[in-house]
Enzyme design. Structure first.
Site, PDB file in Angstrom:
ATOM      1  N   ILE A  99     -21.767  62.752 -52.130  1.00 42.64           N
ATOM      2  CA  ILE A  99     -21.139  62.603 -50.833  1.00 42.64           C
ATOM      3  C   ILE A  99     -20.176  64.172 -50.803  1.00 42.64           C
ATOM      4  O   ILE A  99     -19.612  64.382 -51.867  1.00 42.64           O
ATOM      5  CB  ILE A  99     -20.146  61.487 -50.628  1.00 42.64           C
ATOM      6  CG1 ILE A  99     -20.999  60.358 -50.656  1.00 42.64           C
ATOM      7  CG2 ILE A  99     -19.341  61.755 -49.369  1.00 42.64           C
ATOM      8  CD1 ILE A  99     -20.292  59.049 -50.511  1.00 42.64           C
ATOM      9  N   PHE A 154     -20.202  70.670 -56.396  1.00 47.07           N
ATOM     10  CA  PHE A 154     -19.275  69.552 -56.126  1.00 47.07           C
ATOM     11  C   PHE A 154     -20.068  68.255 -56.342  1.00 47.07           C
ATOM     12  O   PHE A 154     -19.330  67.176 -56.665  1.00 47.07           O
ATOM     13  CB  PHE A 154     -18.423  69.593 -54.861  1.00 47.07           C
ATOM     14  CG  PHE A 154     -19.345  70.073 -53.700  1.00 47.07           C
ATOM     15  CD1 PHE A 154     -19.880  68.758 -53.056  1.00 47.07           C
ATOM     16  CD2 PHE A 154     -19.154  70.972 -52.849  1.00 47.07           C
ATOM     17  CE1 PHE A 154     -20.615  69.260 -51.789  1.00 47.07           C
ATOM     18  CE2 PHE A 154     -19.802  71.345 -51.779  1.00 47.07           C
ATOM     19  CZ  PHE A 154     -20.647  70.525 -51.178  1.00 47.07           C
ATOM     20  N   GLY A 185     -19.980  65.927 -59.663  1.00 43.32           N
ATOM     21  CA  GLY A 185     -18.913  65.024 -59.873  1.00 43.32           C
ATOM     22  C   GLY A 185     -18.534  63.986 -58.806  1.00 43.32           C
ATOM     23  O   GLY A 185     -17.619  63.192 -58.966  1.00 43.32           O
ATOM     24  N   HIS A 186     -19.225  64.281 -57.767  1.00 44.16           N
ATOM     25  CA  HIS A 186     -18.626  63.500 -56.480  1.00 44.16           C
ATOM     26  C   HIS A 186     -19.738  62.894 -55.607  1.00 44.16           C
ATOM     27  O   HIS A 186     -19.886  63.716 -54.570  1.00 44.16           O
ATOM     28  CB  HIS A 186     -17.721  64.428 -55.490  1.00 44.16           C
ATOM     29  CG  HIS A 186     -16.830  63.762 -54.925  1.00 44.16           C
ATOM     30  ND1 HIS A 186     -17.327  63.496 -53.481  1.00 44.16           N
ATOM     31  CD2 HIS A 186     -15.574  63.216 -54.692  1.00 44.16           C
ATOM     32  CE1 HIS A 186     -16.411  62.941 -52.599  1.00 44.16           C
ATOM     33  NE2 HIS A 186     -15.347  62.920 -53.417  1.00 44.16           N
ATOM     34  N   PHE A 187     -20.602  61.921 -56.109  1.00 49.87           N
ATOM     35  CA  PHE A 187     -20.308  61.166 -57.135  1.00 49.87           C
ATOM     36  C   PHE A 187     -21.670  61.182 -57.712  1.00 49.87           C
ATOM     37  O   PHE A 187     -22.534  61.370 -56.863  1.00 49.87           O
ATOM     38  CB  PHE A 187     -19.973  59.754 -56.371  1.00 49.87           C
ATOM     39  CG  PHE A 187     -18.475  59.723 -55.995  1.00 49.87           C
ATOM     40  CD1 PHE A 187     -17.638  59.517 -56.600  1.00 49.87           C
ATOM     41  CD2 PHE A 187     -18.562  59.688 -54.420  1.00 49.87           C
ATOM     42  CE1 PHE A 187     -16.196  59.291 -56.063  1.00 49.87           C
ATOM     43  CE2 PHE A 187     -17.481  59.531 -53.987  1.00 49.87           C
ATOM     44  CZ  PHE A 187     -16.217  59.232 -54.535  1.00 49.87           C
TER      45      PHE A 187
END
Length: 166
Positions: free
Chosen positions: A78, A68, A71-73
């Site tokens: 985070i 994750f 893409g986050h971020f």
């Protein structure tokens, strides 16, 4: 079955550190036998405290390699809040494993109430996850108080509801 369990106080940094180094009650291999989740969605690495049908405490080691974070971020990784809530729900699923009315049934996420996010979870953090059973009604629906901490600091807490299905 119903319980008047009050959520325990927030663990101190010292108590959280002691649990983080405690021998596991359930290892990753045993968790795989209990929960239906698999990589990359299994969000509990080990269980360090377990009171059947009442409470469980587990750990999630958050690494930079978590899928994750791509893409986050991209420039400021985070852990998504929804995945912190899912990790709390998974530790809640472990609480239910030894209840006679629950054997062979699947606990599905049914709702959240009063969940608040207090600080971000970053690569390198170790999430300490706890779930305390509050109620089960008609052997079908229940509620837990769940909490996530990092180093004695509150990350997220709130009530999670679940539905039991055959």
């Amino acid at each position: 079955m119903s319980s008047d369990v009050s959520p325990p106080p927030l663990l101190s940094a010292e108590a959280a550190a002691q649990l983080a180094t405690a021998p596991p009650v359930f290892t990753t291999e045993q968790i795989l036998e209990i929960l239906p989740h698999r990589y990359p969605f299994l969000l509990v690495d080990r269980v360090v405290e377990y009171q059947p049908g009442q409470r469980a405490v587990g750990l999630k080691n958050v690494t930079f390699n978590e899928p994750f974070f791509q893409g986050h971020f991209p420039n400021r990784p985070i852990m998504p809040g929804v995945l912190i809530v899912e990790a709390m729900a998974q530790i809640g699923g472990i609480v239910l494993t030894k209840l006679p009315d629950v054997a062979g049934r699947l606990a599905l996420f049914a709702g959240i109430d009063g969940v608040r996010f207090r600080r971000p979870v970053l690569p390198g953090d170790q999430l300490l996850l706890s779930a305390d059973l509050l109620t089960i009604r008609q052997r079908r629906i229940g509620k837990m108080f769940c909490r996530a901490q990092v180093g004695g600091q509150l990350v997220t807490e709130g009530e999670l509801m679940f539905s039991l299905v055959d």
